[in-house]
Design an enzyme around this catalytic site. Sequence first.
Site, PDB file in Angstrom:
ATOM      1  N   ARG A  82       8.010   9.021 -20.292  1.00 47.33           N
ATOM      2  CA  ARG A  82       6.963   9.173 -19.281  1.00 47.33           C
ATOM      3  C   ARG A  82       6.802  10.681 -19.105  1.00 47.33           C
ATOM      4  O   ARG A  82       6.397  11.361 -20.027  1.00 47.33           O
ATOM      5  CB  ARG A  82       7.402   8.423 -18.011  1.00 47.33           C
ATOM      6  CG  ARG A  82       6.274   7.954 -17.152  1.00 47.33           C
ATOM      7  CD  ARG A  82       6.737   7.081 -16.001  1.00 47.33           C
ATOM      8  NE  ARG A  82       7.544   7.813 -15.033  1.00 47.33           N
ATOM      9  CZ  ARG A  82       7.992   7.320 -13.885  1.00 47.33           C
ATOM     10  NH1 ARG A  82       7.735   6.054 -13.565  1.00 47.33           N
ATOM     11  NH2 ARG A  82       8.710   8.031 -13.046  1.00 47.33           N
ATOM     12  N   CYS A  88      -8.828 -13.613   0.807  1.00 49.98           N
ATOM     13  CA  CYS A  88     -10.103 -12.903   0.858  1.00 49.98           C
ATOM     14  C   CYS A  88      -9.843 -11.431   1.164  1.00 49.98           C
ATOM     15  O   CYS A  88      -8.702 -11.009   1.309  1.00 49.98           O
ATOM     16  CB  CYS A  88     -11.010 -13.517   1.916  1.00 49.98           C
ATOM     17  SG  CYS A  88     -11.127 -15.312   1.777  1.00 49.98           S
ATOM     18  N   MET A  89     -10.914 -10.662   1.292  1.00 48.44           N
ATOM     19  CA  MET A  89     -10.733  -9.230   1.523  1.00 48.44           C
ATOM     20  C   MET A  89     -10.034  -8.939   2.859  1.00 48.44           C
ATOM     21  O   MET A  89      -9.171  -8.068   2.943  1.00 48.44           O
ATOM     22  CB  MET A  89     -12.090  -8.519   1.494  1.00 48.44           C
ATOM     23  CG  MET A  89     -11.969  -7.011   1.537  1.00 48.44           C
ATOM     24  SD  MET A  89     -13.558  -6.183   1.562  1.00 48.44           S
ATOM     25  CE  MET A  89     -14.245  -6.648  -0.020  1.00 48.44           C
ATOM     26  N   ASP A  90     -10.378  -9.726   3.870  1.00 46.13           N
ATOM     27  CA  ASP A  90      -9.911  -9.419   5.226  1.00 46.13           C
ATOM     28  C   ASP A  90      -9.048 -10.503   5.827  1.00 46.13           C
ATOM     29  O   ASP A  90      -8.553 -10.342   6.945  1.00 46.13           O
ATOM     30  CB  ASP A  90     -11.121  -9.237   6.154  1.00 46.13           C
ATOM     31  CG  ASP A  90     -12.224  -8.434   5.488  1.00 46.13           C
ATOM     32  OD1 ASP A  90     -11.938  -7.292   5.105  1.00 46.13           O
ATOM     33  OD2 ASP A  90     -13.336  -8.971   5.321  1.00 46.13           O
TER      34      ASP A  90
HETATM   35  C1  LIG Z   1       9.761   7.279  -7.012  1.00 44.42           C
HETATM   36  C2  LIG Z   1      10.819   8.025  -7.696  1.00 44.42           C
HETATM   37  C3  LIG Z   1      12.162   7.929  -7.287  1.00 44.42           C
HETATM   38  C4  LIG Z   1      12.626   6.933  -6.257  1.00 44.42           C
HETATM   39  O1  LIG Z   1      12.794   5.683  -6.892  1.00 44.42           O
HETATM   40  P1  LIG Z   1      13.366   4.427  -6.088  1.00 44.42           P
HETATM   41  O2  LIG Z   1      13.537   3.386  -7.114  1.00 44.42           O
HETATM   42  O3  LIG Z   1      12.294   4.083  -5.090  1.00 44.42           O
HETATM   43  O4  LIG Z   1      14.618   4.870  -5.432  1.00 44.42           O
HETATM   44  C5  LIG Z   1      13.084   8.744  -7.893  1.00 44.42           C
HETATM   45  N1  LIG Z   1      12.726   9.614  -8.857  1.00 44.42           N
HETATM   46  C6  LIG Z   1      11.443   9.704  -9.294  1.00 44.42           C
HETATM   47  C7  LIG Z   1      11.120  10.655 -10.378  1.00 44.42           C
HETATM   48  C8  LIG Z   1      10.462   8.918  -8.744  1.00 44.42           C
HETATM   49  O5  LIG Z   1       9.200   9.008  -9.189  1.00 44.42           O
END
Ligand SMILES: *Cc1c(COP(=O)(O)O)cnc(C)c1O
Length: 381
Positions: free
Chosen positions: A135, A313-315
């Site tokens: 990522r 529904c939406m609401d």
């Molecule tokens: C959101 C996030 C966390 C926290 O993750 P949790 O599973 O909610 O504890 C830690 N590190 C990074 C890089 C994140 O994006």
Amino acid sequence: MIDPATASAVIDWSAYRHNLTVLADHVAPATLMAVVKADGYGHGMVEAARQARAAGVTWLGVAVAGEALTLRAQGDRGRLMCWLYGPQEDFTGLVGAEVDLSVSSLAELDRIAAAARSLGRKARVHLKVDSGLSRNGCPVEQWPELCRAAAARTGEVEVVAVWTHLAAAEEPDHPSVPAQLTTFDQAFALAREHGLSPIRHVANSAAAMILPQARYELVRVGIAGYGIDPGVGVADRAGIALAPVMTLRAALVNVKRIPAGAGVSYGHTWIAPRDTVVGLVPLGYADGIVRAAGNRASVVVNDREVPLVGRVCMDQCVVDLGPDSRDRVGDPVVMFGQQGRAVNDFAADCDTIGYEIVTRIGSRVPRVAQVAGSVEVSRDE
Ligand SMILES: *Cc1c(COP(=O)(O)O)cnc(C)c1O
């Protein structure tokens, strides 16, 4: 905004502080960073940050620059890290606000160093290595170059940490866990060889709870602080009892008898199999009750579990209260949370996870702070 008496997300901040304290004890001697991105996982970012500080948390984490700057504008002065930028991101505001910045590439390092130079100060950076999530983060092949460049810029950047993020921390036997930790350890050793002396952080909630070998000096805890188990059985395995922080509640706004054969909501995807009583809940997909909840999830009305019937529904959405219902307009509905089902159970009905449910509670749902039994509408955002 919906009238809080009609529907609200009640936030038990004492439960949040309690969870953070328990988690901080659990991970010691590592330090805990409370992650408050995405509006504090839907609970309210500014108040979450305040409460975390009140619980003694020294580090806060957010994803995007705007979140970090909002916290600074609201007066937060403690250690604060952010890690996700756009290609046009202006780093001067962040460096000027003393926000710790993740660096995933040479390009980011250059831009951050330029911002620091223009301000005549040093930027605190955390070099992120991609240890296998694919990522964000610097690919391992480019890591030596990133370390070399950072080490050559000691006038402009201070390398505070090296860090990474795990792909499957909630599955401790997943083969990616040891593989990522090995890669990370090698990346750290390389940073040291370049003369850097960073701390290390790897763990999210699940890893902080059940992977002691991933705790290093700092852990980044989001979901568990909000009292939501990061994965099935993780809290049990850690021996930690998390207290739910958000309770999504509403009042029934219509209750009526319908005959067998009556269709309910758009498309009549639910037909009453018998004479019954249905109740109208004033929350819909615009409020975060995902459409997938229709005909699948259940909620609690007057202390009993009842199914959501027909399309959401939406609401609004509809519950089947059953033929013997004595429920009335104004009676309480707990979608999830205290006195209701766990948000993860509601989420599982909808084929998703608690994370997605709480972060999608809509902006017109008032967040109401629960104060020792009573409730108070939050005014700070
Ligand atoms: C959101 C996030 C966390 C926290 O993750 P949790 O599973 O909610 O504890 C830690 N590190 C990074 C890089 C994140 O994006």
